[in-house]
Design a protein around this motif. Structure first.
Motif: not given
Ligand code: RIB
Ligand code: CA
Length: 311
Positions: A23-27, A56-57, A214-215, A310-311
């Motif tokens: 989910v956090a991966s921008p591409d 994770c949104g 997330r951490a 990521a916040k």
């Protein structure tokens, strides 16, 4: 270029961290999550996937419930490793959202056929759903650009038995079907997790210093795995097999050593789930699997920490 992933998971603590990384991966666009019974029963795995994606949104990502037991054998869960809820038994997980009505096996077949060569598949649990989809469409894995599997232990150092890794051991017949199917398949085994994906004191301190939700999530859901490792596997912390496999899917260049080789699975009781790599001259061919022997440990962990920042 935006890449499209489909993730098949038995959603326990390390699976959840792998989903967080995707989910956090921008591409990357996570097109769907299909769920299989494994670490925990199917209903808990579905609940954990829905909760993790919402956390994770990414609550919009469809979650498809799949097969609730292996193809042939009874279900064996791993609550002793991940906790009864699969997520550390800390009370963190709550029911969020609903699974899609489409069955996971139908979704795996549809997602491959509606856009051949455009999506990539990542498997993080027993291969029951994927094998069942292959029985419907023998060319399934040629229609996913690549399939990256957290599966097996190619050096035959096991975690669930002396020589077998849980995902393959839990449903060895399914693993056999997948490992013998045509298509680009990359095997990231427990050898990588054991040797290059341990979250030790330094990594724990790095997560604590990030101090992001997330951490904290990563640390909290893995508390039971850390206890299991201290008690059973003797690792200096806890290992993250699914996240390092996800890292390979997200950044193929992280693989620094691999080989293409035929891979089979022992099905007899004594060696159930053990991988058999056939290095004999002339044994190789189009069905070979890319077996990963080393990754860039520092780089994959930086990918994990970036996802947690990521916040
Ligand atoms: O053996 C490790 C694998 O088993 C990981 O996928 C973990 O989540 C469990 O399913
Ligand atoms: Ca898993």
């Amino acid at each position: 270029m935006t890449r499209h992933l489909v993730v098949d998971t038995d959603t326990a603590s390390d699976d959840a961290v792998a989903l967080l990384m995707a989910v956090a991966s921008p591409d990357v666009v996570l097109d769907a999550v299909t769920v299989v019974a494994g670490n925990v029963t199917l209903d808990k795995a579905v609940r954990n996937a829905l909760f993790t994606l919402d956390f994770c949104g990414a609550g919009h990502v469809p979650v498809h419930a799949g097969l609730e037991r292996p193809l042939v054998r009874p279900l064996s869960t791993a609550s002793d490793v991940h906790g009864e809820d699969g997520m550390g038994d800390t009370g963190l997980v709550r029911a969020v959202g609903r699974a899609a009505t489409e069955h996971a096996v139908d979704a795996l077949v549809r997602l491959a056929n509606e856009a051949p060569g455009e999506r990539e598949l990542v498997t993080l649990g027993p291969l029951t759903n994927v094998a069942a989809a292959l029985l419907r469409d023998r060319q399934l894995l040629t229609k996913y650009r690549r399939t990256v599997m957290m599966a097996g232990s190619p050096d035959c150092v096991g975690n669930v038995t002396a020589t077998a890794e849980f995902n393959v051991w839990a449903d060895p017949e399914a693993a056999s079907i997948v490992l013998e199917a045509p298509g680009e398949r990359v095997l990231v085994g427990w050898n990588i997790s054991r040797l290059q994906a341990v979250m030790g004191p330094a990594e724990h301190q790095r997560l604590s210093s990030l101090a992001t939700p997330r951490a904290r999530f990563v640390q909290e859901v893995n508390v039971k795995v850390a206890e299991y490792c201290a008690r059973v596997t003797g690792l200096d912390g806890y290992d993250l097999p699914d996240p390092v496999a996800m890292a390979v899917a997200l950044r193929p260049a992280l693989v620094t050593e691999s080989e293409r080789v035929p891979v089979r699975v022992a099905l007899g009781e004594e060696l159930r789930g053990q991988l058999v790599l056939d290095h004999r001259r002339g044994a190789g061919g189009p069905g070979d699997v890319e077996v990963v022997w080393r990754v860039d440990e520092e780089a994959w962990k930086e990918l994990l920490f970036a996802a947690c920042a990521a916040k």
